[in-house]
Write a protein that holds these residues in place. Structure first.
Motif, PDB file in Angstrom:
ATOM      1  N   VAL A   1       0.838  -1.327  -0.286  1.00  0.00           N
ATOM      2  CA  VAL A   1      -0.215   0.136  -0.134  1.00  0.00           C
ATOM      3  C   VAL A   1       0.773   1.158  -0.389  1.00  0.00           C
ATOM      4  CG1 VAL A   1      -1.919   1.250   0.902  1.00  0.00           C
ATOM      5  CG2 VAL A   1      -2.198  -1.339   1.237  1.00  0.00           C
ATOM      6  N   LEU A   2       0.595   2.142  -1.011  1.00  0.00           N
ATOM      7  CA  LEU A   2       1.592   3.702  -0.814  1.00  0.00           C
ATOM      8  C   LEU A   2       0.123   4.371  -0.489  1.00  0.00           C
ATOM      9  CD1 LEU A   2       3.456   5.238  -1.248  1.00  0.00           C
ATOM     10  CD2 LEU A   2       2.348   5.875  -3.748  1.00  0.00           C
ATOM     11  N   ALA A   3       0.054   5.148   1.474  1.00  0.00           N
ATOM     12  CA  ALA A   3      -0.511   6.270   1.441  1.00  0.00           C
ATOM     13  C   ALA A   3       0.012   7.424   0.765  1.00  0.00           C
ATOM     14  CB  ALA A   3      -0.431   5.232   3.326  1.00  0.00           C
ATOM     15  N   TYR A   4      -0.388   7.917   1.216  1.00  0.00           N
ATOM     16  CA  TYR A   4      -0.699   9.392   1.155  1.00  0.00           C
ATOM     17  C   TYR A   4      -0.794  10.121   1.376  1.00  0.00           C
ATOM     18  CZ  TYR A   4      -2.525   8.945  -3.647  1.00  0.00           C
ATOM     19  OH  TYR A   4      -3.009   8.532  -4.580  1.00  0.00           O
ATOM     20  N   ALA A   5      -1.012  12.005   1.841  1.00  0.00           N
ATOM     21  CA  ALA A   5      -1.418  12.448   2.096  1.00  0.00           C
ATOM     22  C   ALA A   5      -1.945  14.046   1.620  1.00  0.00           C
ATOM     23  CB  ALA A   5      -1.189  13.465   4.021  1.00  0.00           C
ATOM     24  N   THR A   6      -2.632  14.699   1.410  1.00  0.00           N
ATOM     25  CA  THR A   6      -3.108  15.724   0.493  1.00  0.00           C
ATOM     26  C   THR A   6      -3.067  16.416   0.982  1.00  0.00           C
ATOM     27  OG1 THR A   6      -4.909  15.384  -0.201  1.00  0.00           O
ATOM     28  CG2 THR A   6      -2.775  14.721  -1.446  1.00  0.00           C
ATOM     29  N   GLN A   7      -3.029  18.376   0.887  1.00  0.00           N
ATOM     30  CA  GLN A   7      -3.407  18.835   1.220  1.00  0.00           C
ATOM     31  C   GLN A   7      -4.700  19.530   1.733  1.00  0.00           C
ATOM     32  OE1 GLN A   7      -1.131  21.293   2.777  1.00  0.00           O
ATOM     33  NE2 GLN A   7      -1.892  23.187   3.419  1.00  0.00           N
ATOM     34  N   ASP A   8      -5.776  19.216   0.907  1.00  0.00           N
ATOM     35  CA  ASP A   8      -6.740  19.137   1.169  1.00  0.00           C
ATOM     36  C   ASP A   8      -7.455  18.201   2.054  1.00  0.00           C
ATOM     37  OD1 ASP A   8      -6.257  16.555   0.620  1.00  0.00           O
ATOM     38  OD2 ASP A   8      -8.179  16.913  -1.269  1.00  0.00           O
ATOM     39  N   SER A   9      -6.966  18.169   3.449  1.00  0.00           N
ATOM     40  CA  SER A   9      -6.821  17.012   4.721  1.00  0.00           C
ATOM     41  C   SER A   9      -7.356  15.393   4.565  1.00  0.00           C
ATOM     42  CB  SER A   9      -8.014  18.127   5.130  1.00  0.00           C
ATOM     43  OG  SER A   9      -7.512  18.598   6.368  1.00  0.00           O
ATOM     44  N   CYS A  10      -6.774  15.185   3.428  1.00  0.00           N
ATOM     45  CA  CYS A  10      -7.161  13.588   3.064  1.00  0.00           C
ATOM     46  C   CYS A  10      -6.353  12.646   3.050  1.00  0.00           C
ATOM     47  CB  CYS A  10      -7.833  13.581   1.301  1.00  0.00           C
ATOM     48  SG  CYS A  10      -9.282  14.397   1.255  1.00  0.00           S
TER      49      CYS A  10
END
Lengths: 441, 123
Positions: free
Chosen positions: A273-282
């Protein structure tokens, strides 16, 4: 820049004072000059049960205020940390007897250090900076830097060692990623630039095979590409399908679109799994099992209830911790086949504002001006809003765990640092415990 | 690329649906949130779309706002937040819109506001 070990006669220099002196400072009611950087009676560094809530890593020499930690790394056994107090230096601190002592200052960069990564097995430190350079630091008694010519014209934003620690990737503002390896003949780290982004690359993550690299950018995309280097990697196998020969270094495997800047990413321990956090709070989870190219449709998006995350790490195959502008590390857990938001590590109990003991007119005046500069509060009634209930008073800028704190497949302890200069240790709850949310939805 | 005519026709159809559902406020709100005009390039189309949503929101009594928000999915809550900001732009009915904003923030958190402000697809 000063290279000598910081010394001070001022009792406020937490970095150098003894543990007992620090205890006396916080637990004693009044008496003695207070460090103006730490608000008296705020719960200080100690919680009610006597355990340490947080440590301050570095105080500014002149103002004695905690310096923001911009980047951070831990060594393999958790005995030392490397951090940058938001300037061009990298400080190495030893954690002994419950306190941090700076033992080395690595000062070679000219501009702000943006990222530090500590290779656990080879014990090398990788730093990169806005001065468009990266250094690899080796230790044999003293720490010696080796310059890496990245050949970029913009700042380096993020640096990460590969799992085998023979290569590393540096993301940069030049819309590219520099994949570097050591060339024996020239005794030199050589970089190969991988283009293809449309804006600053903010983060990179290595697949466990070290042949595939993922990178996230402020153009809202996550790209996976091949990063096999001849001489360093053994003949690459096909991880995701397309040909990954040495010649095609930097060949794009897939592009995943998101709605906003990709702040940080991490592969799970198995790299499934690749997890990534984005600036739109997701926080998004992209399945990356071997055999098939990852697709946009497979992405699972978790809508966070809080502010966007800046950093994240996997604690186990099914547990991710992320922290950022919410000042509170949050757990994301895999429930069955669905990722969900779990508890925050900080219970964030309301801290009583400014205890009256020891609060003199001088301290009140200090606090008033401190609040207006650190939190933009211009209210004479600042005492009421002075302190956030969370341990971190500002954005979390680093999360780390190390092998020594991992038992089996699961990390039991994680440390977070923030722009408030604080470092806090967190015990990792079990997955069931973390997913028990008391909230309304 | 974006057929304004088709989008405007869709909005008009949506308005009719909402008007007919005004007696059932939760359903009216859901209907109003359907089919947002993401591909529109005309400000007028977007304003018309926002008007439909504000109309549906107006039908909900203040004490029911929380329960209506509860009944929306996460994606619908984010979309509603985008419409709330769109509606606040006009300056009309702002008191009511602020109440919706407060309720949405309580349910969906600051993350909802972040998504409304930073998403590429503007409503």
């Amino acid at each position: 820049p000063r290279r000598e070990f910081p010394r001070s006669d001022h009792p406020g220099e937490l970095a150098t004072m003894s543990v007992s002196a620090a205890r006396a400072m916080f637990e004693g009611g009044g008496g003695g000059p207070r460090p103006s950087g730490v608000v008296p009676g705020s719960g200080g560094a100690k919680a009610a049960d006597g355990s340490t809530r947080y440590h301050i890593l570095k105080l500014d020499d002149t103002t004695k205020r905690p310096l923001a930690i911009s980047c951070f790394a831990v060594n393999k056994d958790g005995s030392m940390v490397a951090f940058s107090p938001n300037n061009n230096e990298v400080h190495l601190a030893e954690f002994k007897d419950g306190a941090f002592n700076v033992v080395h200052v690595l000062a070679e960069h000219d501009q702000r250090v943006t990222s530090i990564d500590w290779a656990p097995n080879t014990n090398r430190i990788l730093t990169c900076s806005e001065d468009r350079n990266a250094y690899v630091w080796d230790c044999d008694g003293a720490w010696k830097p080796t310059l890496v010519l990245l050949r970029i014209n913009r700042a380096a934003t993020y640096a990460k060692w590969s799992h085998n620690e023979k290569k590393f990737a540096v993301a940069s503002g030049q819309k590219c990623v520099a994949v570097c390896h050591y060339e024996e003949e020239s005794n030199w780290w050589v970089s190969k630039l991988v283009e293809g982004f449309e804006s600053t690359v903010l983060t990179v993550a290595w697949h466990s095979s070290d042949i595939v690299l993922a990178a996230g950018s402020s153009d809202g995309t996550v790209r996976l590409f091949t990063a096999a280097v001849k001489g360093v990697d053994s003949k690459p196998s096909q991880i995701f399908g397309p040909d990954v020969s040495f010649k095609k270094m930097g060949a794009e495997i897939c592009v995943i679109n998101t709605n906003s800047w990709v702040q940080d990413m991490a592969f799970s321990p198995s790299s499934n799994v690749l997890a990534y956090a984005t600036q739109d709070s997701c926080v998004h989870f992209l399945p990356t099992p071997t055999g098939a190219v990852p697709t946009q449709e497979a992405v699972q998006t978790v809508r966070c209830s809080g502010l966007p995350h800046r950093r994240m790490i996997f604690l186990a195959e099914d547990t991710l911790v992320a922290g950022g502008h919410g000042n509170n590390p949050t757990i994301y857990g895999l429930a069955g086949s669905e990722w969900k938001e779990g508890k925050t590590l900080d219970e964030a109990k309301e801290v009583k504002a400014e205890a009256s003991a020891g609060a003199s007119a001088r301290n009140a005046a200090f606090k008033k001006f401190e609040m207006s500069s650190t939190q933009g509060i211009d209210d004479s009634n600042a005492a009421a809003v002075a302190i956030l209930p969370t341990v971190h008073q500002n954005t979390i800028s680093g999360l780390a765990t190390c092998e020594a704190w991992t038992s089996g497949e699961r990390a039991s302890k994680v440390v977070s640092v923030g722009l408030d200069g604080r470092l806090a240790f967190w015990k990792v709850p079990s997955l069931e415990e973390a997913m028990k949310k008391l909230s309304l939805n | 690329m974006a057929d304004e005519g088709a989008l405007q026709a869709a909005i008009a159809a949506r308005e009719k649906t909402v008007t007919s559902l005004l007696s059932n406020p939760p359903a009216a709100v859901k209907a109003a949130l359907a089919d947002p005009p993401y591909s529109s390039t005309s400000d007028e189309t977007r304003r018309a779309s926002a008007k439909v949503v504000v109309k549906a929101l107006g039908a909900v009594a203040e004490k029911d706002i929380a329960s209506v928000v509860d009944g929306l999915s996460g994606a619908e809550q984010d979309l509603l937040m985008k419409y709330v900001y769109r509606g606040l732009e006009t300056g009309e009915q702002s008191t009511q819109l602020f109440k919706w904003h407060a309720s949405l923030t309580e349910k969906a958190g600051m993350g909802c506001i972040m998504r409304a402000l930073s998403e590429k697809q503007r409503v």
